[in-house]
Design a protein around this motif. Structure first.
Motif, short mmCIF file in Angstrom:
data_model
loop_
_atom_site.label_atom_id
_atom_site.label_comp_id
_atom_site.label_asym_id
_atom_site.label_seq_id
_atom_site.Cartn_x
_atom_site.Cartn_y
_atom_site.Cartn_z
N ILE A 186 52.50 25.66 34.44
CA ILE A 186 52.96 26.99 34.82
C ILE A 186 54.00 26.94 35.94
CG2 ILE A 186 52.26 29.22 35.78
CD1 ILE A 186 49.64 28.88 34.18
N ALA A 187 53.75 26.22 37.02
CA ALA A 187 54.71 26.16 38.13
C ALA A 187 56.06 25.60 37.70
CB ALA A 187 54.13 25.38 39.30
N PRO A 188 56.11 24.49 36.94
CA PRO A 188 57.42 23.99 36.49
C PRO A 188 58.15 24.95 35.56
CG PRO A 188 55.77 22.26 36.27
CD PRO A 188 55.05 23.52 36.63
N VAL A 189 57.42 25.64 34.70
CA VAL A 189 58.05 26.62 33.79
C VAL A 189 58.63 27.78 34.60
CG1 VAL A 189 57.62 28.32 31.98
CG2 VAL A 189 56.73 26.00 31.74
N CYS A 190 57.88 28.26 35.58
CA CYS A 190 58.36 29.36 36.43
C CYS A 190 59.59 28.93 37.22
CB CYS A 190 57.25 29.84 37.36
SG CYS A 190 55.89 30.66 36.51
N ILE B 55 67.29 29.05 35.72
CA ILE B 55 68.13 29.50 34.60
C ILE B 55 68.59 30.94 34.83
CG2 ILE B 55 68.10 30.12 32.15
CD1 ILE B 55 66.22 27.62 31.81
N TRP B 56 67.67 31.83 35.17
CA TRP B 56 68.03 33.24 35.36
C TRP B 56 69.04 33.40 36.50
CZ3 TRP B 56 65.99 38.07 33.38
CH2 TRP B 56 65.19 37.91 32.24
N MET B 57 68.83 32.68 37.61
CA MET B 57 69.72 32.83 38.76
C MET B 57 71.11 32.22 38.51
SD MET B 57 68.41 34.70 40.94
CE MET B 57 66.89 35.30 41.63
N GLN B 58 71.19 31.27 37.60
CA GLN B 58 72.49 30.69 37.27
C GLN B 58 73.27 31.55 36.28
OE1 GLN B 58 72.26 26.66 35.87
NE2 GLN B 58 71.38 25.90 37.77
N HIS B 59 72.56 32.28 35.41
CA HIS B 59 73.25 32.92 34.30
C HIS B 59 73.28 34.44 34.31
CE1 HIS B 59 73.94 29.09 32.37
NE2 HIS B 59 72.71 28.76 32.73
N THR C 134 71.61 42.91 38.47
CA THR C 134 71.47 42.65 39.90
C THR C 134 70.40 41.58 40.16
OG1 THR C 134 69.77 44.32 40.25
CG2 THR C 134 72.08 45.04 40.45
N VAL C 135 70.52 40.93 41.32
CA VAL C 135 69.51 39.94 41.71
C VAL C 135 68.15 40.63 41.83
CG1 VAL C 135 68.77 38.36 43.54
CG2 VAL C 135 71.15 38.39 42.79
N ARG C 136 68.15 41.86 42.31
CA ARG C 136 66.89 42.62 42.39
C ARG C 136 66.25 42.77 41.01
NH1 ARG C 136 66.20 48.69 44.91
NH2 ARG C 136 63.96 48.79 44.61
N GLU D 215 64.82 39.41 39.94
CA GLU D 215 63.53 39.17 40.61
C GLU D 215 62.42 39.95 39.91
OE1 GLU D 215 62.79 37.00 42.83
OE2 GLU D 215 64.77 36.42 43.55
N TYR D 216 62.70 41.20 39.55
CA TYR D 216 61.72 42.02 38.84
C TYR D 216 61.36 41.40 37.49
CZ TYR D 216 59.79 45.88 36.15
OH TYR D 216 58.99 46.65 35.35
N MET D 217 62.37 40.98 36.76
CA MET D 217 62.13 40.40 35.43
C MET D 217 61.33 39.11 35.54
SD MET D 217 63.73 42.49 33.32
CE MET D 217 64.39 41.76 31.86
N LEU D 218 61.66 38.26 36.51
CA LEU D 218 60.91 37.03 36.71
C LEU D 218 59.45 37.33 37.05
CD1 LEU D 218 63.55 34.95 38.69
CD2 LEU D 218 62.70 34.47 36.39
N ALA D 219 59.23 38.31 37.90
CA ALA D 219 57.86 38.68 38.28
C ALA D 219 57.08 39.21 37.07
CB ALA D 219 57.88 39.72 39.39
#
Length: 72
Positions: A31-35, A41-45, A51-53, A56-60
């Motif tokens: 789980i930790a490596p996948v997260c 990936i999300w922050m690069q693309h 928005t970064v906000r 962050e919401y989508m990742l959460a």
């Protein structure tokens, strides 16, 4: 090859030019490596698209220790 060889997904290009891989069920240790990979990936693309906000919401929503890794 994947950056984190600890994941059970193994991918290699063979001599015929095809990709051999296997997919295994996610373990707690995965789980930790996948997260972390999802965040990278999300922050690069996605900045510049959303928005970064929002990222962050989508990742959460999709990649957190308290939720399943894939909420499909």
């Amino acid at each position: 090859m994947f950056a984190n060889p600890g994941l059970d997904t193994i991918c290699a290009l063979n001599m015929a030019g095809t990709i051999d891989f296997s997919i295994s069920p996610v373990r707690d240790a995965d789980i930790a490596p996948v997260c972390a990979l999802a965040r990278e990936i999300w922050m690069q693309h996605y900045p510049g698209i959303i928005t970064v906000r929002q990222i962050e919401y989508m990742l959460a929503q999709r990649y957190s220790r308290t939720r399943s890794v894939c909420n499909c």
